[in-house]
Design a protein around this motif. Structure first.
Motif, PDB file in Angstrom:
ATOM      1  N   GLU A  29      21.729 -10.341  27.975  1.00 25.95           N
ATOM      2  CA  GLU A  29      21.570 -11.784  28.001  1.00 25.95           C
ATOM      3  C   GLU A  29      20.126 -12.242  27.937  1.00 25.95           C
ATOM      4  OE1 GLU A  29      22.221 -15.829  28.842  1.00 25.95           O
ATOM      5  OE2 GLU A  29      23.706 -13.898  28.537  1.00 25.95           O
ATOM      6  N   ASP A  30      19.196 -11.095  28.257  1.00 31.88           N
ATOM      7  CA  ASP A  30      17.669 -11.426  28.010  1.00 31.88           C
ATOM      8  C   ASP A  30      17.587 -11.593  26.478  1.00 31.88           C
ATOM      9  OD1 ASP A  30      17.089 -11.334  30.800  1.00 31.88           O
ATOM     10  OD2 ASP A  30      16.417  -9.294  30.501  1.00 31.88           O
ATOM     11  N   GLU A  31      17.975 -10.766  25.703  1.00 39.24           N
ATOM     12  CA  GLU A  31      17.679 -10.610  24.174  1.00 39.24           C
ATOM     13  C   GLU A  31      18.410 -12.210  23.684  1.00 39.24           C
ATOM     14  OE1 GLU A  31      18.549  -7.093  22.283  1.00 39.24           O
ATOM     15  OE2 GLU A  31      17.674  -5.767  23.933  1.00 39.24           O
ATOM     16  N   LEU A  32      19.591 -12.144  24.255  1.00 32.95           N
ATOM     17  CA  LEU A  32      20.303 -13.212  23.675  1.00 32.95           C
ATOM     18  C   LEU A  32      19.457 -14.916  23.755  1.00 32.95           C
ATOM     19  CD1 LEU A  32      22.616 -14.678  22.303  1.00 32.95           C
ATOM     20  CD2 LEU A  32      24.120 -14.682  24.360  1.00 32.95           C
ATOM     21  N   GLN A  33      18.793 -14.800  25.019  1.00 38.08           N
ATOM     22  CA  GLN A  33      17.985 -15.988  25.601  1.00 38.08           C
ATOM     23  C   GLN A  33      16.823 -16.265  24.474  1.00 38.08           C
ATOM     24  OE1 GLN A  33      17.192 -15.950  29.702  1.00 38.08           O
ATOM     25  NE2 GLN A  33      19.166 -16.422  30.366  1.00 38.08           N
ATOM     26  N   GLU A  34      16.375 -14.882  24.176  1.00 42.00           N
ATOM     27  CA  GLU A  34      15.252 -14.949  23.358  1.00 42.00           C
ATOM     28  C   GLU A  34      15.272 -15.315  21.856  1.00 42.00           C
ATOM     29  OE1 GLU A  34      12.348 -11.434  21.352  1.00 42.00           O
ATOM     30  OE2 GLU A  34      12.958 -11.313  23.314  1.00 42.00           O
ATOM     31  N   LEU A  35      16.724 -14.881  21.375  1.00 44.39           N
ATOM     32  CA  LEU A  35      17.214 -15.445  20.226  1.00 44.39           C
ATOM     33  C   LEU A  35      17.521 -16.877  19.978  1.00 44.39           C
ATOM     34  CD1 LEU A  35      19.747 -12.682  19.227  1.00 44.39           C
ATOM     35  CD2 LEU A  35      17.617 -13.093  17.958  1.00 44.39           C
ATOM     36  N   ASN A  36      18.058 -17.503  21.369  1.00 41.90           N
ATOM     37  CA  ASN A  36      18.190 -18.982  21.422  1.00 41.90           C
ATOM     38  C   ASN A  36      16.831 -19.481  21.296  1.00 41.90           C
ATOM     39  OD1 ASN A  36      21.096 -18.468  21.205  1.00 41.90           O
ATOM     40  ND2 ASN A  36      21.263 -18.410  23.589  1.00 41.90           N
ATOM     41  N   ALA A  37      15.922 -19.018  21.986  1.00 39.58           N
ATOM     42  CA  ALA A  37      14.608 -19.623  22.049  1.00 39.58           C
ATOM     43  C   ALA A  37      14.245 -19.771  20.535  1.00 39.58           C
ATOM     44  CB  ALA A  37      13.799 -19.263  23.127  1.00 39.58           C
ATOM     45  N   SER A  38      14.253 -18.516  20.028  1.00 34.32           N
ATOM     46  CA  SER A  38      13.734 -18.656  18.536  1.00 34.32           C
ATOM     47  C   SER A  38      14.466 -19.604  17.587  1.00 34.32           C
ATOM     48  CB  SER A  38      13.755 -17.114  18.001  1.00 34.32           C
ATOM     49  OG  SER A  38      13.082 -16.488  18.598  1.00 34.32           O
ATOM     50  N   LYS A  39      15.813 -19.566  17.773  1.00 38.75           N
ATOM     51  CA  LYS A  39      16.601 -20.402  16.847  1.00 38.75           C
ATOM     52  C   LYS A  39      16.171 -21.746  17.116  1.00 38.75           C
ATOM     53  CE  LYS A  39      21.196 -21.608  15.330  1.00 38.75           C
ATOM     54  NZ  LYS A  39      22.597 -21.302  15.749  1.00 38.75           N
ATOM     55  N   LYS A  40      16.030 -22.126  18.481  1.00 35.96           N
ATOM     56  CA  LYS A  40      15.635 -23.726  18.567  1.00 35.96           C
ATOM     57  C   LYS A  40      14.222 -24.070  18.033  1.00 35.96           C
ATOM     58  CE  LYS A  40      15.312 -27.010  22.335  1.00 35.96           C
ATOM     59  NZ  LYS A  40      14.594 -28.138  21.656  1.00 35.96           N
ATOM     60  N   ALA A  41      13.298 -23.133  18.286  1.00 34.39           N
ATOM     61  CA  ALA A  41      11.998 -23.253  17.543  1.00 34.39           C
ATOM     62  C   ALA A  41      12.047 -23.519  16.038  1.00 34.39           C
ATOM     63  CB  ALA A  41      11.196 -22.147  17.895  1.00 34.39           C
ATOM     64  N   ILE A  42      12.974 -22.808  15.559  1.00 32.58           N
ATOM     65  CA  ILE A  42      13.268 -22.872  14.060  1.00 32.58           C
ATOM     66  C   ILE A  42      13.730 -24.202  13.602  1.00 32.58           C
ATOM     67  CG2 ILE A  42      14.555 -22.041  12.234  1.00 32.58           C
ATOM     68  CD1 ILE A  42      14.090 -19.327  13.318  1.00 32.58           C
ATOM     69  N   GLU A  43      14.767 -24.717  14.256  1.00 32.75           N
ATOM     70  CA  GLU A  43      15.377 -25.822  14.174  1.00 32.75           C
ATOM     71  C   GLU A  43      14.338 -27.061  14.465  1.00 32.75           C
ATOM     72  OE1 GLU A  43      19.968 -24.591  14.806  1.00 32.75           O
ATOM     73  OE2 GLU A  43      18.701 -25.273  16.699  1.00 32.75           O
ATOM     74  N   ASP A  44      13.517 -26.995  15.416  1.00 32.16           N
ATOM     75  CA  ASP A  44      13.009 -28.008  15.731  1.00 32.16           C
ATOM     76  C   ASP A  44      11.595 -28.143  14.797  1.00 32.16           C
ATOM     77  OD1 ASP A  44      13.859 -28.173  18.329  1.00 32.16           O
ATOM     78  OD2 ASP A  44      12.688 -27.472  19.250  1.00 32.16           O
ATOM     79  N   LEU A  45      11.310 -27.115  14.130  1.00 32.77           N
ATOM     80  CA  LEU A  45      10.279 -27.194  13.113  1.00 32.77           C
ATOM     81  C   LEU A  45      10.849 -27.884  11.872  1.00 32.77           C
ATOM     82  CD1 LEU A  45       7.454 -26.604  11.811  1.00 32.77           C
ATOM     83  CD2 LEU A  45       8.158 -24.476  11.339  1.00 32.77           C
ATOM     84  N   ASN A 100      22.987  -7.493  17.015  1.00 31.13           N
ATOM     85  CA  ASN A 100      24.114  -7.425  16.578  1.00 31.13           C
ATOM     86  C   ASN A 100      24.829  -5.856  16.472  1.00 31.13           C
ATOM     87  OD1 ASN A 100      24.725 -10.369  16.605  1.00 31.13           O
ATOM     88  ND2 ASN A 100      24.575 -10.280  14.248  1.00 31.13           N
ATOM     89  N   LYS A 101      23.970  -5.152  15.882  1.00 29.90           N
ATOM     90  CA  LYS A 101      24.281  -3.846  15.992  1.00 29.90           C
ATOM     91  C   LYS A 101      23.999  -3.036  17.322  1.00 29.90           C
ATOM     92  CE  LYS A 101      22.673   0.374  13.183  1.00 29.90           C
ATOM     93  NZ  LYS A 101      21.807   0.609  12.102  1.00 29.90           N
ATOM     94  N   LYS A 102      22.908  -3.344  17.909  1.00 32.58           N
ATOM     95  CA  LYS A 102      22.781  -2.787  19.309  1.00 32.58           C
ATOM     96  C   LYS A 102      23.733  -2.880  20.214  1.00 32.58           C
ATOM     97  CE  LYS A 102      19.239  -2.500  23.081  1.00 32.58           C
ATOM     98  NZ  LYS A 102      17.820  -3.223  23.674  1.00 32.58           N
ATOM     99  N   TRP A 103      24.223  -4.239  20.605  1.00 38.26           N
ATOM    100  CA  TRP A 103      25.199  -4.685  21.439  1.00 38.26           C
ATOM    101  C   TRP A 103      26.773  -4.421  20.708  1.00 38.26           C
ATOM    102  CZ3 TRP A 103      23.211  -3.995  26.031  1.00 38.26           C
ATOM    103  CH2 TRP A 103      22.060  -4.202  26.113  1.00 38.26           C
ATOM    104  N   GLY A 104      26.916  -4.129  19.670  1.00 39.97           N
ATOM    105  CA  GLY A 104      28.273  -4.335  19.082  1.00 39.97           C
ATOM    106  C   GLY A 104      28.761  -5.495  19.105  1.00 39.97           C
ATOM    107  N   ILE A 105      28.211  -6.608  18.751  1.00 39.52           N
ATOM    108  CA  ILE A 105      28.756  -7.878  18.618  1.00 39.52           C
ATOM    109  C   ILE A 105      29.661  -7.872  17.248  1.00 39.52           C
ATOM    110  CG2 ILE A 105      28.160 -10.357  18.204  1.00 39.52           C
ATOM    111  CD1 ILE A 105      27.087  -8.824  20.897  1.00 39.52           C
ATOM    112  N   ALA A 106      30.762  -8.913  17.537  1.00 39.27           N
ATOM    113  CA  ALA A 106      31.850  -8.768  16.348  1.00 39.27           C
ATOM    114  C   ALA A 106      31.831 -10.340  16.160  1.00 39.27           C
ATOM    115  CB  ALA A 106      33.041  -8.422  16.705  1.00 39.27           C
ATOM    116  N   SER A 107      32.212 -10.744  15.052  1.00 40.61           N
ATOM    117  CA  SER A 107      32.433 -12.102  14.611  1.00 40.61           C
ATOM    118  C   SER A 107      33.522 -12.170  13.647  1.00 40.61           C
ATOM    119  CB  SER A 107      31.426 -12.862  13.999  1.00 40.61           C
ATOM    120  OG  SER A 107      30.874 -12.373  12.838  1.00 40.61           O
ATOM    121  N   ASP A 108      34.052 -13.517  13.342  1.00 37.88           N
ATOM    122  CA  ASP A 108      34.629 -13.488  11.949  1.00 37.88           C
ATOM    123  C   ASP A 108      33.995 -13.216  10.732  1.00 37.88           C
ATOM    124  OD1 ASP A 108      33.304 -15.576  10.961  1.00 37.88           O
ATOM    125  OD2 ASP A 108      34.404 -17.151  12.176  1.00 37.88           O
ATOM    126  N   CYS A 109      34.645 -12.964   9.737  1.00 40.80           N
ATOM    127  CA  CYS A 109      33.784 -12.276   8.664  1.00 40.80           C
ATOM    128  C   CYS A 109      34.034 -13.535   7.512  1.00 40.80           C
ATOM    129  CB  CYS A 109      34.629 -11.222   8.134  1.00 40.80           C
ATOM    130  SG  CYS A 109      34.169  -9.927   9.211  1.00 40.80           S
TER     131      CYS A 109
END
Length: 129
Positions: A29-45, A100-109
């Protein structure tokens, strides 16, 4: 012999008491929040960019799907610090791939299609698919 054992025991106890623990362990959850914050900063820029006759509209792959490829494409103009944006996106994409690799995340392909072009409409870059 008892003195030597006592000395060894005391030394081991002392060393164990003062070993450094890694207090920087993060949760998923900590790492996901960090990713979300980074993505928001990118989108804001990217959102601060404007297009006109002096700038060019571009797009960049954003995110890293577990199956490979980006989640989406981000549209921006050259009115912003493009190098900064590209570096932020590269860092974000790498961190998301590691997550994704560390936490074994899956998604559609499903493959995210890039825009066929990007147009400037009312000083805003718009993706055309």
């Amino acid at each position: 012999m008892k003195k030597l054992l006592l000395l060894l025991f005391t030394a081991c106890l002392f060393l164990t008491a003062f070993t450094c623990e890694d207090d920087a362990t993060t949760t998923q959850e900590d790492e996901l929040q960090e990713l979300n914050a980074s993505k928001k900063a990118i989108e804001d820029l990217a959102a601060t960019s404007v297009c006109n006759e002096n700038t060019m509209c571009k797009f960049i792959a954003l995110g890293s799907k577990p199956c490979g490829g980006p989640w989406s494409y981000l549209v921006y103009s050259t009115s912003i610090d493009v190098e900064k944006l590209e570096n932020m996106v590269a860092t974000y994409n790498k961190k998301e791939a590691d997550f994704n690799k560390k936490w074994g995340i899956a998604s559609d392909c499903a493959y995210a299609m890039p825009p066929t072009s990007v147009n400037c409409e009312n000083n805003t870059c718009v993706a055309v698919y």
